[in-house]
Design a protein around this motif. Structure first.
Motif, PDB file in Angstrom:
ATOM      1  N   ALA A  78       0.827  -1.205   0.000  1.00  0.00           N
ATOM      2  CA  ALA A  78       0.000   0.000   0.000  1.00  0.00           C
ATOM      3  C   ALA A  78       0.862   1.255   0.000  1.00  0.00           C
ATOM      4  CB  ALA A  78      -0.931  -0.002   1.212  1.00  0.00           C
ATOM      5  N   LEU A  79       1.888   1.295   0.839  1.00  0.00           N
ATOM      6  CA  LEU A  79       2.767   2.460   0.882  1.00  0.00           C
ATOM      7  C   LEU A  79       3.598   2.575  -0.394  1.00  0.00           C
ATOM      8  CD1 LEU A  79       3.968   2.541   4.599  1.00  0.00           C
ATOM      9  CD2 LEU A  79       2.577   4.245   3.416  1.00  0.00           C
ATOM     10  N   GLY A  80       3.928   1.430  -0.992  1.00  0.00           N
ATOM     11  CA  GLY A  80       4.652   1.460  -2.255  1.00  0.00           C
ATOM     12  C   GLY A  80       3.830   2.113  -3.356  1.00  0.00           C
ATOM     13  N   ILE A  81       2.559   1.731  -3.449  1.00  0.00           N
ATOM     14  CA  ILE A  81       1.678   2.323  -4.461  1.00  0.00           C
ATOM     15  C   ILE A  81       1.455   3.803  -4.171  1.00  0.00           C
ATOM     16  CG2 ILE A  81      -0.666   2.283  -5.390  1.00  0.00           C
ATOM     17  CD1 ILE A  81      -0.657  -0.759  -4.884  1.00  0.00           C
ATOM     18  N   SER A  82       1.241   4.140  -2.899  1.00  0.00           N
ATOM     19  CA  SER A  82       1.013   5.530  -2.513  1.00  0.00           C
ATOM     20  C   SER A  82       2.236   6.391  -2.846  1.00  0.00           C
ATOM     21  CB  SER A  82       0.702   5.623  -1.020  1.00  0.00           C
ATOM     22  OG  SER A  82       0.553   6.954  -0.605  1.00  0.00           O
ATOM     23  N   ALA A 129      13.555   5.559  -1.105  1.00  0.00           N
ATOM     24  CA  ALA A 129      13.712   6.248   0.173  1.00  0.00           C
ATOM     25  C   ALA A 129      12.364   6.712   0.704  1.00  0.00           C
ATOM     26  CB  ALA A 129      14.659   7.438   0.022  1.00  0.00           C
ATOM     27  N   ILE A 130      11.472   7.203  -0.176  1.00  0.00           N
ATOM     28  CA  ILE A 130      10.148   7.655   0.255  1.00  0.00           C
ATOM     29  C   ILE A 130       9.376   6.513   0.907  1.00  0.00           C
ATOM     30  CG2 ILE A 130       7.892   8.447  -0.549  1.00  0.00           C
ATOM     31  CD1 ILE A 130       9.293  10.046  -2.700  1.00  0.00           C
ATOM     32  N   ILE A 131       9.336   5.373   0.225  1.00  0.00           N
ATOM     33  CA  ILE A 131       8.563   4.239   0.726  1.00  0.00           C
ATOM     34  C   ILE A 131       9.171   3.688   2.010  1.00  0.00           C
ATOM     35  CG2 ILE A 131       7.813   1.886   0.214  1.00  0.00           C
ATOM     36  CD1 ILE A 131       7.726   2.744  -2.762  1.00  0.00           C
TER      37      ILE A 131
END
Length: 481
Positions: A154-158, A392-394
């Motif tokens: 979910a965080l990867g897609i976001s 880095a974001i994910i």
């Protein structure tokens, strides 16, 4: 705050048992939350190329055009922590939906603005709506999807859509402005809100803390005022190209003073807005430092490359957009693989590796010159740097929110999104102005890129040391340690 902080995440954490694949309803919920984040990210960049046309249409001077950006950045960054906590206490879905309504209405106001005041009012209200959408959307995501493969995905897609939103906005803004006029950029945002709102009302369920402690008003006033002053100072300095004038230094001092006062208030309050014990957690402190640097330094790279491609290599705005379009596609590819990398090596190792990779590929841009081959170097290096940036974001999002109780997810994601907002604001005024203050733009660009790469590499090493496992326990690739 009456909710007790969860145990430290230094020790290996057992992740919640949940199926790795999402159900059809979970996919729809994820679509709604990610679409809202994409919409806000789009707002950061879609108006940029339209500013000269907008200024002529509404009669705004060049110096006044900075407020088209600042009017959005001030409330969107300043109220993130406060709105994240309000969502925790009084309902995340309720505040998320309210933010969508406000964002959509404000976008309509900006679309049909009849003078500078009405347009800037619309932009400010858009920022206020974004401040409600972003932290509550992130906390709804982290409370809906349990730690493990589901949250990683979910965080990867976001994260991918957030990165794409910024890049797509740069390309789409130029196309819309040339074909339909600048007002269409704001109309697009209103349309996005109109699409997301009914889906949010039908799919999202309410989420809040079980207990209802009092809102920390002194803490809310000091942190919101401090962030507002800081973002104003940095945004204004970025637009002017310097820290000159009286208002910028005064705002910097006021912002620093209010944030110091905030820390003092939180240390003495029984129910603080921000638990200082959370800020002392290694994962929260070092994870947010990594997030701050990856956002601020990548935004600086995009800024100086935009100037370099058009003013040194004489590329058109459309050709420059294509370069960043390749960058966006590279980020999308990275978004598909980063969750798997996190599952194999853990969020902390992925964060460190991504920061170091971003620094290395930014350093590769030091080879830019005046020849046509530089277009290919710029496209390849910035695309690879962006893939690391997305990693880095994910991974920093996972690092910061892992092990945090659901009752504090709004607070954790408020910190996370505040880091994003400040990061997007701070890099350009601190480094970007160096590219434009000298007589030689190419030399200035190289200086900025060298400093940018050095900062990312140094912070990557510091984060590696700060998140290093204590003791002799082996590191477990569970996404946390």
């Amino acid at each position: 705050m009456t909710t007790e902080a969860p145990p430290t995440t230094d020790a290996p954490t057992t992740r919640a048992a949940a199926p790795p694949h999402l159900s059809p309803r979970a996919k729809l919920v994820l679509f709604v939350l990610c679409a809202a984040q994409f919409m806000v990210a789009l707002d950061f960049s879609v108006l940029n190329v339209a500013l000269p046309v907008l200024g002529r249409d509404l009669g705004m001077s060049h110096s006044a055009l900075q407020w088209a950006v600042t009017a959005f950045a001030l409330p969107s960054g300043g109220f993130l922590l406060l709105f994240g906590r309000i969502g925790d206490l009084y309902g995340r879905r309720r505040l998320f939906v309210s933010g969508l309504v406000l964002f959509g209405a404000a976008s309509l106001l900006a679309t049909f603005a009849w003078d500078p005041a009405s347009f800037l009012a619309g932009r400010a209200l858009q920022g206020l709506g974004a401040a409600a959408i972003v932290p509550t959307g992130m906390s709804l995501l982290t409370t809906t999807f349990p730690e493990g493969p589901q949250r990683d995905r979910a965080l990867g897609i976001s994260g991918t859509l957030m990165s794409l939103g910024f890049t797509v906005g740069m390309v789409l803004g130029g196309v819309l402005t040339d074909t339909l006029g600048w007002r269409s950029t704001m109309g697009l945002l209103a349309l996005c809100a109109l699409v997301v709102l009914p889906l949010a009302l039908s799919l999202l369920t309410e989420s809040r803390t079980a207990e209802r402690p009092r809102l920390d008003v002194p803490g809310a006033v000091t942190v919101t005022g401090g962030l507002l002053a800081l973002i104003y100072a940095l945004s204004t300095a970025a637009e002017r190209g310097s820290f000159g004038g009286v208002d910028v230094p005064v705002a910097l001092v006021a912002g620093a003073g209010l944030l110091i006062a905030f820390v003092m208030v939180e240390s003495r309050t029984a129910e603080p807005l921000v638990s200082l014990s959370m800020l002392r957690r290694r994962t929260v402190a070092w994870g947010n430092l990594g997030g701050l640097v990856t956002f601020s330094m990548m935004s600086t790279v995009v800024f100086v490359l935009t100037l370099y491609l058009q003013d040194v290599l004489d590329l058109s705005a459309f050709q420059t957009g294509l370069v960043f379009g390749v960058q966006g596609l590279a980020s999308a590819v990275a978004g598909a693989y980063v969750p798997r990398i996190v599952g194999r090596f853990g969020a902390r190792r992925t964060l460190v590796g991504s920061l170091l990779g971003q620094g290395v590929f930014v350093a590769a841009l030091l080879g830019l010159g005046t020849g046509g081959w530089s277009v290919w170097l710029a496209t390849g290096a910035v695309s690879l740097a962006s893939m690391c940036h997305l990693g880095a974001i994910i991974s920093y999002g996972l690092t910061v929110t892992s092990g945090v109780a659901d009752a504090e997810q709004g607070l954790a994601t408020g910190l996370l999104t505040s880091t994003q907002q400040v990061g997007l604001t701070v890099g350009i005024p601190l480094l970007g102005v160096l590219a434009t203050t000298g007589s030689d733009l190419l030399s200035g660009t190289r200086v900025v890129l060298a400093l940018d790469a050095a900062i990312v590499l140094v912070v990557g090493v510091l984060v590696a040391v700060g998140l290093r496992e204590r003791g002799a326990r082996p590191q477990s690739p569970d996404g946390l340690t």
